[in-house]
Write a protein that holds these residues in place. Structure first.
Motif, PDB file in Angstrom:
ATOM      1  N   SER A  53     -24.829  16.231  -2.976  1.00 14.76           N
ATOM      2  CA  SER A  53     -25.637  16.441  -1.778  1.00 14.76           C
ATOM      3  C   SER A  53     -27.045  15.925  -2.041  1.00 14.76           C
ATOM      4  O   SER A  53     -27.512  15.889  -3.182  1.00 14.76           O
ATOM      5  N   GLU A  55     -29.890  17.217  -1.439  1.00 11.05           N
ATOM      6  CA  GLU A  55     -30.809  18.199  -2.005  1.00 11.05           C
ATOM      7  C   GLU A  55     -30.659  18.252  -3.525  1.00 11.05           C
ATOM      8  O   GLU A  55     -31.649  18.342  -4.245  1.00 11.05           O
ATOM      9  N   MET A  58     -32.293  15.180  -4.963  1.00 10.22           N
ATOM     10  CA  MET A  58     -33.754  15.284  -4.886  1.00 10.22           C
ATOM     11  C   MET A  58     -34.321  16.177  -5.979  1.00 10.22           C
ATOM     12  O   MET A  58     -35.396  15.938  -6.499  1.00 10.22           O
ATOM     13  N   SER A  59     -33.600  17.244  -6.308  1.00  5.09           N
ATOM     14  CA  SER A  59     -34.152  18.172  -7.288  1.00  5.09           C
ATOM     15  C   SER A  59     -33.772  17.760  -8.706  1.00  5.09           C
ATOM     16  O   SER A  59     -34.047  18.476  -9.655  1.00  5.09           O
ATOM     17  N   GLY A  60     -33.139  16.606  -8.843  1.00  2.00           N
ATOM     18  CA  GLY A  60     -32.890  16.049 -10.169  1.00  2.00           C
ATOM     19  C   GLY A  60     -31.847  16.792 -10.974  1.00  2.00           C
ATOM     20  O   GLY A  60     -31.840  16.732 -12.194  1.00  2.00           O
ATOM     21  N   THR A 269     -34.317   5.895   3.204  1.00  2.00           N
ATOM     22  CA  THR A 269     -32.897   6.107   2.973  1.00  2.00           C
ATOM     23  C   THR A 269     -32.693   7.119   1.847  1.00  2.00           C
ATOM     24  O   THR A 269     -33.271   6.956   0.782  1.00  2.00           O
ATOM     25  N   GLN A 271     -31.389   9.024  -1.394  1.00  4.50           N
ATOM     26  CA  GLN A 271     -30.966   8.440  -2.666  1.00  4.50           C
ATOM     27  C   GLN A 271     -29.456   8.393  -2.820  1.00  4.50           C
ATOM     28  O   GLN A 271     -28.918   7.476  -3.429  1.00  4.50           O
TER      29      GLN A 271
END
Lengths: 307, 490
Positions: A53, A55, A58-60, A269, A271
C-alpha cells in the motif's frame, strides 16, 4: 579449450582439495552470491513496493516483502492508456528495428567479409570512421528534419539500423565460415543472395541470435532518440514515459520554496505505481534473455575471434 | 524450410512497416486537413505529465475560441537542450510558454518577436488584468517580448510541523521562539530518543532562518539590495544550526536528505519535526495515521525573534512563466488574438475552474470543486494558462485545495499563521537580469555545498569571509551590482 578445462576440473575433484583451495572456493561462492544478491535486491525491492500500500511505502517499511498486499497498482498501470500506448510503441520499434536492423547489418557485413570485394579495406575504414566521428547533435537533428523524419516512429529505428560494432562481429563470423561451402554452392549455380540466405545465414544463427538480442535491448531501452525527436505524446516509447514519470515526481518534491505549477505539485505519482510501471516495462525484455542467452557465448566469441 | 522462414520474416517486416506507414500518413493528414478549415495554431508547453491534445481544457478552449491548437511539450529532462534544437531548426511555433532562464536566452539571441504593437492592437483583455509591474518584468531593452504569467499571489508554502502527541506526553508547550524550540528539540532527543528535527539538502531552513531576518534570497537594507549571504545574520544563523547539529538536535543526514526521505522519517515515527510544503500534507498525514493511529501532527506558529517579531519569506507575486511568440511564427496576429481571448473573463474562469454547477460551486465566498467532475476535467488546467487574471486567479486556484481536506487545512493554517508577517523578495518583479541568470545557479550550488559543510562542522565557520570573497569573485559581485542598478531605476 572448454574440454581441457572440464578434464582439469575432474582431476581436481578426484584428488582431494587442499585447505587453501577449499577456503578459496567458499570465499568464491560467498562473493558471487553477494554480487548476485546486490543485482537482485533492487528488483525484489521494486516488486515488494509495487505490491504494497502507498502508506506503507511512504513510511519506508517496505524492503523485501510487501506490506498490506494489494494489486491495484498493476491494475492501474495496465489500464493507463498512456502506458499502454507507450508500451505498444516500444514493442513496434523493438520488433521492426531488430528485424530490419538484422537484415541491413547482414547485407552490409556479407560483402565486406569477402576478400574478393574491391576496395574492401576502404569501405571498412569508412564504416569504422563513423564509429569515431559523428556530425553532432544539431546537424543530426537538422538532417532528420530535412528527411521529414522528426516526430515520426521511423526516426526511432531507421537511423540506427546498422550498428558498425555489430556489423563487424557478423562480418568476422562470416569470415570464419569455410570458403569451400560457398564455392561448392556456386558450382551448383547458386547466386550471391541464395548463398547468403540459404547457406551463410542458417549457419550463422548463433551470431544472429546474439546480435538480435543486442538490437532488441538497444531499441527497447533507447530513450535519448525519442527525447530529442518526438514531440507528439502518442509516439512516445516506454522509456521516455518512465523517465517522465520518475523525473516529474522528483521535481515537484524538491521544489520546496516556490510553487510554479499548482496542479503539478498536487498530482505526483505514488511510489507504488512508479515501481509497478518500472517492473512492467522491464519484464518483456528480461523474458527474451533466457531464450537467446544460450547462443550468447558462442555467438560473440566466434564472431570476434578471427579464426 | 529455411527459405520459408526467411520469407515469413520478410513479409512480417513489410506488414509492420506498412502499418507504421499508415499511422504516419493518417496523423499528417489530420494535421493538414484541419489547417484548411479553422484557424490552426501550434503551442509549445513546459513539461507536464499528461496528454495535452486530448485534455478537456484543450477541447473547451477549441470550442470557445474557435482556434484549434496543436500542443507540444518540452521533455522532462534536458528541456533547454531540446529548446535550443527546436530554435536552431527555426521550428514555427506560434506560442511558447517559457521559464525565465529560457525566456532570457531566447530574447537575448533575438528569437522572439517584440509584442508591443500586437498587444496595443489585439490585447484589450490582457491589458486590463495584468498589472504594470508584471508587464515591466517581461521587458527586455525597453520592449515587451512576452506576456508575464504570475502565480497564486504571495503565500507561505512551508511551516514547521510537530508531533503534538509527543509534546503532550512530555508536558512541553508549543515553541514560539528559538530558545523554546531548542528546549523542545532537546526533550525529544533525551526522552523519546528520536531525530528531533529532520530536513535537509537546502541548508537555509526557511522557518529558522527567517527568525534571523533572512526571509528571501535578496534583501533590502537601507535602500540597497544585498544578497542574503552578505547579511551578517547569515553567519549567526549558520552558527546556530551548527550548534544544533553538534548537539544532535537536527538530522545527522542533513546534507543528503531528500524530501521523500524526511517524510519517511516522520511517518515511521523516527523524527519529531519537519517543515513540509502544504501539498505534501496528505502523504504525510495518511502514512503517519497508518503506522500510528494515535499520532497527531500540529503546525507550529511562525517563530519570533528576540524582540518578538515574526517574519515569513515569500518570493512574492513573481513571474513564473513568459508567454512569447517566436520570430518564426507564421500566424503572429492570430496567435495574439487567441491569447487575448483566453483572458476574457468567462473563458479564463472556464479554463481555471470550469463551469459553475458543473465543475464548481460558489459557496460562502469561495469556490468549491464538484468532485469527481472537477478532478477529471480540470486537473491539468494550470498547464494551459498563458498568463493569468491577476486579481481573480488567486481565489480561483484555491478551489483546487479543496480536493483534499489535509491540503486545504494545511494551506489555510499556513496562511493564517503568516498573515501580516509576509516579506516579499525585493527582486520579485524584476525582469530576467543577464548577470543574475548567468550566475545564480552556479552560485546557489556553491552556497549550498559550503553551507552544508558549515552546518555539519566539516568546515569551520571562521572560513566564512573566505567563502564570501570567493562567492563575490565568482560572479556574486556582478549579480549584486545588476540587482542594485535595476532597483534604483525601477
Amino acid at each position: 579449450m572448454e574440454r581441457q578445462w572440464i578434464t582439469a576440473r575432474r582431476t581436481r575433484s578426484a584428488i582431494r582439495m587442499s585447505v587453501g583451495e577449499r577456503i578459496f572456493h567458499v570465499f568464491n561462492y560467498l562473493f558471487f552470491a553477494l554480487v548476485s544478491w546486490t543485482t537482485l535486491f533492487p528488483f525484489l525491492n521494486l516488486l515488494a513496493k509495487s505490491l504494497s500500500s502507498e502508506e506503507a511505502v511512504m513510511s519506508g517499511s517496505v524492503s523485501l516483502f510487501p506490506v498490506d498486499i494489494q494489486f491495484g497498482t498493476y491494475l492501474y498501470v495496465l489500464s493507463d492508456s498512456q502506458f499502454m500506448r507507450a508500451f505498444l510503441v516500444s514493442v513496434t520499434i523493438a520488433l521492426a528495428g531488430t528485424a530490419l536492423g538484422l537484415l541491413m547489418t547482414a547485407l552490409a557485413a556479407y560483402p565486406l567479409s569477402k576478400p574478393r570485394l574491391r576496395g574492401r579495406k576502404f569501405f571498412i575504414l569508412m564504416y569504422v570512421f563513423t564509429m569515431l566521428f559523428s556530425g553532432g547533435l544539431i546537424p543530426t537533428y537538422l538532417l532528420m528534419q530535412r528527411l521529414n523524419l522528426v516526430d515520426t516512429l521511423w526516426v526511432l529505428f531507421l537511423p540506427s539500423m546498422i550498428s558498425v560494432f555489430n556489423m563487424l562481429i557478423i562480418k568476422n563470423y562470416f569470415e570464419s565460415l569455410p570458403e569451400e561451402l560457398e564455392e561448392s554452392a556456386k558450382m551448383d549455380g547458386a547466386s550471391n543472395l541464395t548463398i547468403l540466405f540459404r547457406i551463410t545465414v542458417p549457419l550463422s544463427l548463433p551470431v544472429f541470435a546474439t546480435i538480435a538480442l543486442f538490437y532488441a535491448v538497444g531499441f527497447w531501452n533507447d530513450y535519448f532518440a525519442s527525447m530529442i525527436y518526438i514531440n507528439t505524446s502518442e509516439l512516445k516509447p516506454l522509456q521516455l514515459y518512465l523517465k517522465e514519470l520518475l523525473v516529474h515526481s522528483n521535481i515537484t518534491y524538491q521544489d520546496g520554496g516556490h510553487v510554479t505549477n499548482v496542479d503539478a505539485v498536487m498530482n505526483t505519482t505514488p511510489q507504488a505505481i512508479q515501481a509497478a510501471s518500472i517492473l512492467v516495462a522491464t519484464l518483456p525484455i528480461l523474458l527474451v534473455y533466457p531464450f537467446l542467452q544460450k547462443y550468447f557465448v558462442k555467438g560473440v566469441l566466434i564472431g570476434s575471434v578471427k579464426g | 524450410m529455411q527459405r520459408k522462414k526467411v520469407w515469413v520474416t520478410i513479409i512480417a517486416m513489410t506488414l509492420v512497416l506498412s502499418l507504421l506507414g499508415c499511422n504516419n500518413t493518417k496523423s499528417e493528414q489530420g494535421a493538414n486537413g484541419s489547417e484548411g478549415g479553422g484557424k490552426q495554431l501550434r503551442q509549445l508547453m513546459q513539461f507536464d505529465r499528461f496528454e495535452p491534445n486530448g485534455d478537456p481544457v484543450a477541447l473547451y478552449l477549441k470550442e470557445k475560441t474557435g482556434y484549434s491548437v496543436k500542443y507540444e511539450m518540452l521533455p522532462a529532462e534536458n528541456a533547454d537542450e531540446k529548446l535550443n534544437l527546436l530554435m536552431a531548426n527555426k521550428e514555427p511555433y506560434d506560442v511558447m510558454k517559457l521559464g525565465s532562464a529560457q525566456y532570457y536566452q531566447l530574447v537575448s539571441s533575438g528569437a522572439l518577436e517584440p509584442l508591443d504593437d500586437l498587444i496595443e492592437k489585439y490585447g484589450t483583455n490582457m491589458k486590463q488584468v495584468i498589472s504594470p509591474d508584471s508587464w515591466n518584468g517581461a521587458r527586455y531593452e525597453g520592449k515587451i517580448y512576452a506576456i508575464p504569467e504570475t502565480g497564486s499571489g504571495a503565500t507561505s508554502s512551508n511551516a514547521l510541523v510537530v508531533r503534538q502527541d509527543w509534546l503532550d506526553e512530555l508536558g512541553l508547550k508549543m515553541p514560539t521562539n528559538l530558545d523554546e524550540l531548542v528546549t523542545v528539540l532537546r526533550a525529544f532527543k533525551e526522552k523519546k530518543n528520536v531525530i528531533p528535527l529532520t530536513g535537509g539538502k537546502v541548508p537555509v531552513h526557511s522557518d529558522i532562518a527567517s527568525v534571523f531576518g533572512l526571509t528571501t534570497p535578496w534583501l533590502e537594507r537601507d535602500g540597497k539590495i544585498i544578497h542574503s549571504v552578505e547579511a551578517p545574520e547569515m553567519k549567526e544563523y549558520l552558527t546556530f544550526m551548527n550548534t544544533l547539529y553538534k548537539e544532535g538536535l537536527i538530522d545527522s543526514e542533513w546534507g543528503i536528505n531528500t524530501a521523500d526521505k524526511s517524510i519517511e522519517k516522520m511517518a515511521s515515527g523516527k523524527a519529531a519535526m519537519y517543515s513540509p510544503g502544504w501539498w505534501i500534507a496528505p502523504n504525510l498525514e495518511n502514512a503517519l495515521a497508518k503506522n500510528f493511529p494515535d499520532a497527531k501532527l500540529a503546525i507550529v506558529p511562525v517563530l519570533k525573534d528576540k524582540s518578538g517579531k515574526a517574519r515569513v519569506g515569500s518570493p512574492g507575486n513573481t513571474i513564473n512563466y513568459y508567454i512569447a511568440i517566436p520570430k518564426f511564427s507564421k500566424n503572429k496576429e492570430e496567435a495574439m488574438k487567441w491569447l487575448d481571448m483566453k483572458f476574457d473573463k468567462d473563458i479564463f474562469k472556464g479554463i481555471s475552474i470550469g463551469e459553475e454547477g458543473v465543475h464548481h460551486k460558489f459557496e460562502n465566498g469561495a469556490y468549491t470543486p464538484i468532485m469527481p467532475k472537477f478532478a477529471d476535467e480540470r486537473t491539468n488546467a494550470s498547464a494551459f494558462l498563458t498568463g493569468v487574471d491577476e486579481k481573480n486567479y488567486p481565489t480561483y486556484w484555491q478551489a483546487r485545495l479543496k480536493k483534499n481536506p489535509f491540503v486545504e487545512s494545511y494551506f489555510n493554517t499556513f496562511q493564517k499563521n503568516a498573515e501580516g508577517l509576509i516579506e516579499t523578495d525585493p527582486l520579485g518583479s524584476a525582469p530576467p537580469l543577464p548577470e543574475i541568470s548567468k550566475n545564480v545557479q552556479k552560485l546557489n550550488k556553491y552556497e549550498e555545498d559550503t553551507f552544508i559543510n558549515f552546518i555539519s562542522g566539516t568546515e569551520p565557520l571562521d572560513n566564512y569571509d573566505q567563502f564570501l570573497a570567493e562567492w563575490r569573485a565568482q560572479g556574486g559581485a556582478d549579480m549584486v551590482k545588476a540587482a542594485n542598478d535595476w532597483y534604483a531605476n525601477r
